[in-house]
Design a protein around this motif. Sequence first.
Motif, PDB file in Angstrom:
ATOM      1  N   THR A 143       0.952  -1.156   0.067  1.00 34.44           N
ATOM      2  CA  THR A 143       0.039   0.044  -0.098  1.00 34.44           C
ATOM      3  C   THR A 143       0.812   1.182   0.068  1.00 34.44           C
ATOM      4  O   THR A 143       2.058   1.085  -0.241  1.00 34.44           O
ATOM      5  CB  THR A 143      -0.812   0.090   1.309  1.00 34.44           C
ATOM      6  OG1 THR A 143       0.004  -0.017   2.312  1.00 34.44           O
ATOM      7  CG2 THR A 143      -1.780  -1.156   1.249  1.00 34.44           C
ATOM      8  N   ASP A 144       0.299   2.238   0.310  1.00 33.73           N
ATOM      9  CA  ASP A 144       1.104   3.617   0.393  1.00 33.73           C
ATOM     10  C   ASP A 144       2.131   3.296   1.241  1.00 33.73           C
ATOM     11  O   ASP A 144       1.880   3.108   2.802  1.00 33.73           O
ATOM     12  CB  ASP A 144       0.339   4.838   0.656  1.00 33.73           C
ATOM     13  CG  ASP A 144       1.088   5.983   1.037  1.00 33.73           C
ATOM     14  OD1 ASP A 144       2.295   5.859   1.036  1.00 33.73           O
ATOM     15  OD2 ASP A 144       0.462   7.146   1.256  1.00 33.73           O
TER      16      ASP A 144
ATOM     17  N   ILE B 148      -3.823  -0.629  -4.279  1.00 28.78           N
ATOM     18  CA  ILE B 148      -5.001  -1.079  -4.068  1.00 28.78           C
ATOM     19  C   ILE B 148      -6.126  -0.099  -4.601  1.00 28.78           C
ATOM     20  O   ILE B 148      -7.225  -0.520  -4.935  1.00 28.78           O
ATOM     21  CB  ILE B 148      -5.401  -1.491  -2.483  1.00 28.78           C
ATOM     22  CG1 ILE B 148      -4.280  -2.526  -2.164  1.00 28.78           C
ATOM     23  CG2 ILE B 148      -6.857  -1.618  -1.944  1.00 28.78           C
ATOM     24  CD1 ILE B 148      -4.713  -3.768  -2.341  1.00 28.78           C
ATOM     25  N   TYR B 149      -5.905   1.272  -4.420  1.00 37.47           N
ATOM     26  CA  TYR B 149      -6.567   2.242  -5.201  1.00 37.47           C
ATOM     27  C   TYR B 149      -6.818   1.834  -6.595  1.00 37.47           C
ATOM     28  O   TYR B 149      -7.808   2.188  -7.195  1.00 37.47           O
ATOM     29  CB  TYR B 149      -6.195   3.744  -4.601  1.00 37.47           C
ATOM     30  CG  TYR B 149      -6.923   4.538  -5.157  1.00 37.47           C
ATOM     31  CD1 TYR B 149      -8.183   4.828  -4.776  1.00 37.47           C
ATOM     32  CD2 TYR B 149      -6.345   5.739  -6.076  1.00 37.47           C
ATOM     33  CE1 TYR B 149      -9.083   5.870  -4.839  1.00 37.47           C
ATOM     34  CE2 TYR B 149      -7.182   6.704  -6.303  1.00 37.47           C
ATOM     35  CZ  TYR B 149      -8.793   6.872  -5.905  1.00 37.47           C
ATOM     36  OH  TYR B 149      -9.387   7.825  -6.264  1.00 37.47           O
TER      37      TYR B 149
ATOM     38  N   ILE C 299     -10.379   5.498   7.434  1.00 41.73           N
ATOM     39  CA  ILE C 299     -10.476   4.312   7.149  1.00 41.73           C
ATOM     40  C   ILE C 299      -9.067   3.434   7.262  1.00 41.73           C
ATOM     41  O   ILE C 299      -8.076   4.365   7.133  1.00 41.73           O
ATOM     42  CB  ILE C 299     -11.001   3.950   5.674  1.00 41.73           C
ATOM     43  CG1 ILE C 299     -10.005   4.305   4.590  1.00 41.73           C
ATOM     44  CG2 ILE C 299     -12.442   4.408   5.447  1.00 41.73           C
ATOM     45  CD1 ILE C 299     -10.333   4.115   3.267  1.00 41.73           C
ATOM     46  N   GLY C 300      -8.964   2.154   7.570  1.00 44.69           N
ATOM     47  CA  GLY C 300      -7.711   1.437   7.417  1.00 44.69           C
ATOM     48  C   GLY C 300      -7.474   0.668   6.343  1.00 44.69           C
ATOM     49  O   GLY C 300      -8.253   0.489   5.664  1.00 44.69           O
ATOM     50  N   CYS C 301      -6.396   0.401   6.404  1.00 42.32           N
ATOM     51  CA  CYS C 301      -5.979  -0.425   5.100  1.00 42.32           C
ATOM     52  C   CYS C 301      -6.639  -1.794   4.961  1.00 42.32           C
ATOM     53  O   CYS C 301      -6.991  -2.229   3.724  1.00 42.32           O
ATOM     54  CB  CYS C 301      -4.356  -0.700   4.884  1.00 42.32           C
ATOM     55  SG  CYS C 301      -3.492   0.993   4.473  1.00 42.32           S
TER      56      CYS C 301
ATOM     57  N   VAL D   9     -12.955   5.419  -0.666  1.00 44.82           N
ATOM     58  CA  VAL D   9     -11.623   5.163  -0.372  1.00 44.82           C
ATOM     59  C   VAL D   9     -10.664   6.363  -0.445  1.00 44.82           C
ATOM     60  O   VAL D   9      -9.991   6.787   0.416  1.00 44.82           O
ATOM     61  CB  VAL D   9     -11.089   4.048  -1.231  1.00 44.82           C
ATOM     62  CG1 VAL D   9      -9.703   3.994  -1.193  1.00 44.82           C
ATOM     63  CG2 VAL D   9     -11.882   2.869  -0.973  1.00 44.82           C
TER      64      VAL D   9
ATOM     65  N   PRO E 122      -3.744   7.653  -1.707  1.00 43.61           N
ATOM     66  CA  PRO E 122      -4.384   6.630  -2.501  1.00 43.61           C
ATOM     67  C   PRO E 122      -3.766   6.770  -3.887  1.00 43.61           C
ATOM     68  O   PRO E 122      -3.576   5.648  -4.692  1.00 43.61           O
ATOM     69  CB  PRO E 122      -5.873   6.957  -2.931  1.00 43.61           C
ATOM     70  CG  PRO E 122      -5.956   8.407  -2.199  1.00 43.61           C
ATOM     71  CD  PRO E 122      -4.939   8.708  -1.498  1.00 43.61           C
TER      72      PRO E 122
ATOM     73  N   ARG F 263       2.187   5.362   4.933  1.00 42.99           N
ATOM     74  CA  ARG F 263       1.014   5.159   5.778  1.00 42.99           C
ATOM     75  C   ARG F 263       1.590   3.884   6.564  1.00 42.99           C
ATOM     76  O   ARG F 263       0.897   2.648   6.578  1.00 42.99           O
ATOM     77  CB  ARG F 263      -0.134   4.898   5.098  1.00 42.99           C
ATOM     78  CG  ARG F 263      -1.357   4.999   5.976  1.00 42.99           C
ATOM     79  CD  ARG F 263      -2.482   4.971   5.260  1.00 42.99           C
ATOM     80  NE  ARG F 263      -3.725   5.292   6.454  1.00 42.99           N
ATOM     81  CZ  ARG F 263      -4.893   4.837   6.435  1.00 42.99           C
ATOM     82  NH1 ARG F 263      -5.277   4.107   5.378  1.00 42.99           N
ATOM     83  NH2 ARG F 263      -5.649   5.290   7.375  1.00 42.99           N
TER      84      ARG F 263
ATOM     85  N   CYS G  98     -10.018  -1.104   3.769  1.00 42.94           N
ATOM     86  CA  CYS G  98     -10.192  -0.726   2.361  1.00 42.94           C
ATOM     87  C   CYS G  98      -9.961  -2.012   1.302  1.00 42.94           C
ATOM     88  O   CYS G  98     -10.327  -2.113   0.509  1.00 42.94           O
ATOM     89  CB  CYS G  98      -8.960   0.164   2.215  1.00 42.94           C
ATOM     90  SG  CYS G  98      -8.654   0.725   0.662  1.00 42.94           S
TER      91      CYS G  98
ATOM     92  N   CYS H  28      -9.024   7.398   3.082  1.00 39.70           N
ATOM     93  CA  CYS H  28      -7.441   7.189   2.995  1.00 39.70           C
ATOM     94  C   CYS H  28      -6.627   8.631   3.274  1.00 39.70           C
ATOM     95  O   CYS H  28      -5.774   8.529   4.194  1.00 39.70           O
ATOM     96  CB  CYS H  28      -7.078   6.762   1.729  1.00 39.70           C
ATOM     97  SG  CYS H  28      -5.096   6.340   1.451  1.00 39.70           S
TER      98      CYS H  28
ATOM     99  N   CYS I 208      -0.982   3.942  -4.244  1.00 38.30           N
ATOM    100  CA  CYS I 208      -1.452   2.788  -3.743  1.00 38.30           C
ATOM    101  C   CYS I 208      -2.039   1.833  -4.703  1.00 38.30           C
ATOM    102  O   CYS I 208      -2.914   2.303  -5.456  1.00 38.30           O
ATOM    103  CB  CYS I 208      -2.220   2.977  -2.683  1.00 38.30           C
ATOM    104  SG  CYS I 208      -2.749   1.335  -1.860  1.00 38.30           S
TER     105      CYS I 208
HETATM  106  S1  SF4 Z   1      -6.459   2.926   2.909  1.00 39.38           S
HETATM  107 FE1  SF4 Z   1      -6.763   1.988   0.855  1.00 39.38          FE
HETATM  108  S2  SF4 Z   1      -5.814   3.348  -0.652  1.00 39.38           S
HETATM  109 FE2  SF4 Z   1      -5.051   4.094   1.350  1.00 39.38          FE
HETATM  110  S3  SF4 Z   1      -3.063   3.381   1.565  1.00 39.38           S
HETATM  111 FE3  SF4 Z   1      -4.547   1.710   2.799  1.00 39.38          FE
HETATM  112  S4  SF4 Z   1      -5.138   0.228   0.918  1.00 39.38           S
HETATM  113 FE4  SF4 Z   1      -4.076   2.096  -0.070  1.00 39.38          FE
END
Ligand code: SF4
Length: 323
Positions: free
Chosen positions: A217-218, A235-236, A260-262, A251, A230, A221, A265, A255, A233
């Motif tokens: 992910t990022d 996932i985004y 929110i947590g990863c 998201v 995001p 973070r 997400c 983010c 990342c």
């Molecule tokens: S919240 Fe989602 S978009 Fe942001 S770093 Fe985490 S996984 Fe990636």
Amino acid sequence: MRPTGRLHLGHYVGVLKGWLELQEREEVLFFVADWHALSTSYEDGLDLRELSVELVKDWIGAGVDPERSTLFVQSEVKEHAELYLLLNMITPLGWLERNPTYKDLLEQMGKKEIHTAGFLTYPVLQTADIVLYDADAVPIGEDQRPHLEIAREIVRRFHHLYDRREKPIFKEPQEILSQTPRLLGLDGRKMSKSYGNAIYLTDSPDEVWRKLRGAKTDPQRVRRTDPGNPEVCLIYDYHKVFSDPEVVQKVEEGCRTASIGCVECKRWCQEGIERVLEPIRTRRAELKEEAVREIVAEGSRRAQGMAKRKMEEVNRAVFGAER
Ligand code: SF4
């Protein structure tokens, strides 16, 4: 498509989705390019018959419809080889040696020994594959554009040498370029079996989750309370492909504000991916081996009927009237 292994989400997004749209509006032939697989994998001991059946199962699972389109295996239609031979006779080596995709692939293949006639001339086999069926157009990725240009040049050269009729024997094929950006693998590199970073169409929900959980992910973070970006990342990126717009927005905001947590997400991301994979798994599981083999046999017969007619025209042009 070459039968070199299981299909993954990158194939689905980059290729199969385009096929599904195409079959809605055109008459399409989809074939398993098993001779092409040998051009780079002749030493790998692949079970090409088994892989071909599995590939067709993936296609049908993804929604390719054998009632609408012709599905066949290249090596079942020997006319591909016959036309390939004739086109090889007239194709200047320089066209093939200058092909930028050829040079790139030679580098990418690293230690693999592919300085072979088969690999150098595979654009000629591709040309035969296309023009044998009077194809108006071929769905391709950016890297295949030089090959299509070579195909058009070979067609022009063939007509110049052999065909003096008003209606040319072959059509010059046009491209249908994939508009979808490439889906990256779980480690941020190209999604590929060889990198071990792919989510396969046949992965179970648990496997998909295990892979997503481990995805990068990022990197900034580190803690749940750190705001993220995001845009950096993976996932985004997946959300943008598989999730509804409202989720993508949730998201984006969540983010950046660390609301929110990863893990949460990634769970939403899995839900989006499952909406694609679940019906594929179900359709695929319902497919009987025998039925798939029959679909391919029937498709190959249909394709061969077309190919034979074209080769009669070609042979008349090259060798003269009936022998
Ligand atoms: S919240 Fe989602 S978009 Fe942001 S770093 Fe985490 S996984 Fe990636």
